[in-house]
Design an enzyme around this catalytic site. Structure first.
Site, PDB file in Angstrom:
ATOM      1  N   TYR A  32      48.346  19.934   3.302  1.00 43.65           N
ATOM      2  CA  TYR A  32      48.532  19.285   2.008  1.00 43.65           C
ATOM      3  C   TYR A  32      47.739  17.974   2.029  1.00 43.65           C
ATOM      4  O   TYR A  32      48.253  16.887   1.811  1.00 43.65           O
ATOM      5  CB  TYR A  32      50.010  19.057   1.677  1.00 43.65           C
ATOM      6  CG  TYR A  32      50.256  19.123   0.187  1.00 43.65           C
ATOM      7  CD1 TYR A  32      50.182  20.345  -0.483  1.00 43.65           C
ATOM      8  CD2 TYR A  32      50.509  17.983  -0.560  1.00 43.65           C
ATOM      9  CE1 TYR A  32      50.361  20.418  -1.846  1.00 43.65           C
ATOM     10  CE2 TYR A  32      50.691  18.046  -1.940  1.00 43.65           C
ATOM     11  CZ  TYR A  32      50.612  19.268  -2.572  1.00 43.65           C
ATOM     12  OH  TYR A  32      50.786  19.339  -3.935  1.00 43.65           O
ATOM     13  N   GLU A  35      43.627  11.703   0.788  1.00 43.21           N
ATOM     14  CA  GLU A  35      42.604  10.736   1.226  1.00 43.21           C
ATOM     15  C   GLU A  35      42.890  10.133   2.603  1.00 43.21           C
ATOM     16  O   GLU A  35      41.964   9.720   3.300  1.00 43.21           O
ATOM     17  CB  GLU A  35      42.515   9.580   0.211  1.00 43.21           C
ATOM     18  CG  GLU A  35      42.159  10.003  -1.199  1.00 43.21           C
ATOM     19  CD  GLU A  35      40.683  10.326  -1.338  1.00 43.21           C
ATOM     20  OE1 GLU A  35      39.878   9.617  -0.726  1.00 43.21           O
ATOM     21  OE2 GLU A  35      40.347  11.288  -2.063  1.00 43.21           O
ATOM     22  N   HIS A  37      44.247  11.741   5.239  1.00 47.22           N
ATOM     23  CA  HIS A  37      43.709  12.716   6.195  1.00 47.22           C
ATOM     24  C   HIS A  37      42.166  12.679   6.169  1.00 47.22           C
ATOM     25  O   HIS A  37      41.512  12.758   7.201  1.00 47.22           O
ATOM     26  CB  HIS A  37      44.153  14.130   5.819  1.00 47.22           C
ATOM     27  CG  HIS A  37      45.638  14.342   5.816  1.00 47.22           C
ATOM     28  ND1 HIS A  37      46.345  14.547   4.665  1.00 47.22           N
ATOM     29  CD2 HIS A  37      46.546  14.397   6.828  1.00 47.22           C
ATOM     30  CE1 HIS A  37      47.630  14.727   4.943  1.00 47.22           C
ATOM     31  NE2 HIS A  37      47.783  14.628   6.250  1.00 47.22           N
ATOM     32  N   GLN A 153      54.148   7.145  16.003  1.00 44.34           N
ATOM     33  CA  GLN A 153      53.508   8.362  16.512  1.00 44.34           C
ATOM     34  C   GLN A 153      52.219   8.025  17.265  1.00 44.34           C
ATOM     35  O   GLN A 153      51.966   8.545  18.363  1.00 44.34           O
ATOM     36  CB  GLN A 153      53.211   9.302  15.346  1.00 44.34           C
ATOM     37  CG  GLN A 153      52.341  10.496  15.701  1.00 44.34           C
ATOM     38  CD  GLN A 153      52.219  11.461  14.545  1.00 44.34           C
ATOM     39  OE1 GLN A 153      53.099  12.279  14.329  1.00 44.34           O
ATOM     40  NE2 GLN A 153      51.150  11.360  13.779  1.00 44.34           N
TER      41      GLN A 153
HETATM   42  P1  AMP Z   1      50.541  14.590   8.684  1.00 45.80           P
HETATM   43  O1  AMP Z   1      49.790  15.699   7.998  1.00 45.80           O
HETATM   44  O2  AMP Z   1      51.475  13.866   7.793  1.00 45.80           O
HETATM   45  O3  AMP Z   1      51.157  15.040   9.983  1.00 45.80           O
HETATM   46  O4  AMP Z   1      49.448  13.514   9.080  1.00 45.80           O
HETATM   47  C1  AMP Z   1      48.343  13.846   9.876  1.00 45.80           C
HETATM   48  C2  AMP Z   1      47.614  12.596  10.265  1.00 45.80           C
HETATM   49  O5  AMP Z   1      47.169  11.911   9.098  1.00 45.80           O
HETATM   50  C3  AMP Z   1      48.481  11.614  11.053  1.00 45.80           C
HETATM   51  O6  AMP Z   1      47.713  11.039  12.094  1.00 45.80           O
HETATM   52  C4  AMP Z   1      48.846  10.600  10.002  1.00 45.80           C
HETATM   53  O7  AMP Z   1      49.132   9.316  10.523  1.00 45.80           O
HETATM   54  C5  AMP Z   1      47.581  10.566   9.168  1.00 45.80           C
HETATM   55  N1  AMP Z   1      47.866  10.025   7.835  1.00 45.80           N
HETATM   56  C6  AMP Z   1      48.807  10.463   6.954  1.00 45.80           C
HETATM   57  N2  AMP Z   1      48.830   9.671   5.860  1.00 45.80           N
HETATM   58  C7  AMP Z   1      47.909   8.704   6.063  1.00 45.80           C
HETATM   59  C8  AMP Z   1      47.459   7.573   5.304  1.00 45.80           C
HETATM   60  N3  AMP Z   1      47.979   7.273   4.120  1.00 45.80           N
HETATM   61  N4  AMP Z   1      46.476   6.805   5.835  1.00 45.80           N
HETATM   62  C9  AMP Z   1      45.953   7.087   7.050  1.00 45.80           C
HETATM   63  N5  AMP Z   1      46.319   8.127   7.807  1.00 45.80           N
HETATM   64  C10 AMP Z   1      47.281   8.934   7.328  1.00 45.80           C
END
Ligand code: AMP
Length: 280
Positions: A32, A35, A37, A153
C-alpha cells in the site's frame, strides 16, 4: 522489473546480479505504497546498481487484536509505483512461502523493545526482527533502507544487525509528510474526514515540543507534559504513549541532549498513529 513470489525465484535473480558484481539496495515494506516508501526506493536507486523491494504483510508482527485482516492492500497500484522509481525486483510472497507448517525459529532481543511500541505491542518486534532477518538472508542486500517514521524499528534493526553480524548496511531515511504535516502512513486510509483533520494533532504537538527544546528546555518531563497536554485538546485523540528516549538504546532520558527520540503513539478513533522527531 521482475516480480517474484518464491524465495527460489529471488535467489536466482540475486545470484545472477552478484555474479556480475552488482550491488543490491533493499526496501522491505508491507505494501500500500506511498511517498514515504517511494523516498526509500529513491535512496536505494541512487546508491545501488539494483533495487529490490519486498511487499509482505507479515502476520507475525501483528497482535491478535490488531489490523492484520483489514490492513490495506493494492498490489497492482504498488507495482506501478515501484516501476515509476525504477525498481528491479519485487518480492511478494504468500505467508506460507515465508512460514511453512514446521516454522519455529525466531529473532528477539532484551533491550530496545521494552519501551514505546515494544511495550504497547508485545511480540511486535520479535515478528519484525524475524521477518527482516529472513528477508536479508533471501535478498542478501548490500544496503537496506528504513524510515525514521518507525524510529524504534530502525534502532532495533541496527542493533540486530550489529549483534548478529548481518552483512548489510542499514540506512535510515527522513519522515515524509503530507503538505499539512501528517506523517504519511498506509494506515491513514482508515481515517474518516473528521479523524483526518484530528490526526494533525500529532505533528502539531511534536512541533510544539520541538519549539520548547529549541528555546532551551532540557527537562524531558516538561517536554512530554507539554506535548501530552496539547494532544489532549483534541477530543478524538487518545494517547498511547508520549516518551523521550535515547535513540540508540531506546532507554528513557531525564535530560534532553543530542540524539534523543521524542516519540508518540496516539489513537485517533480506532486508528493508532505514530510520529516522532530526533534532536540534533
Ligand atoms: P511499512 O510498509 O509501514 O512496513 O513501512 C515500510 C518502510 O517504509 C519502513 O521502513 C517505514 O519506516 C518506511 N516508511 C513508512 N512511512 C514512512 C514515511 N512517512 N516516511 C518515511 N519512511 C516511511
Amino acid at each position: 522489473m521482475d516480480i517474484c513470489y518464491t524465495v527460489k525465484e529471488v535467489r536466482t535473480k540475486i545470484n545472477e546480479w552478484k555474479k556480475q558484481g552488482l550491488t543490491v539496495g533493499f526496501v522491505p515494506t508491507m505494501g500500500y505504497l506511498h511517498e514515504g516508501h517511494k523516498s526509500l526506493m529513491e535512496a536505494a536507486r541512487a546508491h545501488n546498481d539494483k533495487v529490490a523491494v519486498s511487499i509482505f504483510v507479515n502476520p507475525m508482527q501483528f497482535g491478535p487484536s490488531e489490523d492484520l485482516k483489514t490492513y490495506p492492500r493494492d498490489f497492482n497500484r504498488d507495482i506501478k509505483l515501484c516501476e515509476s522509481v525504477g525498481v528491479d525486483l519485487i518480492f511478494h510472497p504468500e505467508p506460507s512461502e515465508m512460514y511453512d507448517d514446521n516454522f519455529c525459529s525466531y529473532v528477539d532481543m532484551n533491550g530496545l523493545t521494552a519501551e514505546l511500541c515494544g511495550k504497547s505491542r508485545p511480540g511486535h518486534f520479535r515478528g519484525v526482527q524475524t521477518v527482516v532477518l529472513k528477508l536479508f538472508n533471501i535478498v542478501k542486500p548490500d544496503r537496506a533502507y528504513f524510515g525514521q517514521k518507525d524510529a524504534q524499528q530502525l534502532a532495533v534493526i541496527k542493533r540486530m544487525v550489529a549483534d548478529l553480524n548481518a552483512d548489510v548496511e542499514i540506512i535510515g531515511c527522513p519522515i515524509i509528510r503530507e503538505a499539512d504535516g501528517l506523517a504519511k502512513s498506509s494506515r491513514n486510509t482508515y481515517l474518516s474526514k473528521d479523524e483526518r483533520a484530528a490526526a494533525l494533532i500529532l505533528s502539531k504537538s511534536l512541533d510544539l515540543g520541538k519549539k520548547l527544546i529549541e528555546q532551551g528546555e532540557t527537562d524531558a518531563k516538561k517536554v512530554i507534559e507539554a506535548i501530552s497536554n496539547n494532544i489532549k485538546t483534541e477530543p478524538l485523540a487518545r494517547i498511547d504513549y508520549v516518551s523521550a528516549v535515547d535513540f540508540n538504546t531506546i532507554k528513557p532520558v531525564d535530560k534532553i541532549g543530542k540524539s534523543v527520540l521524542i516519540a508518540i503513539a496516539v489513537y485517533i478513533g480506532k486508528t493508532r498513529l505514530i510520529d516522532n522527531f530526533i534532536t540534533d
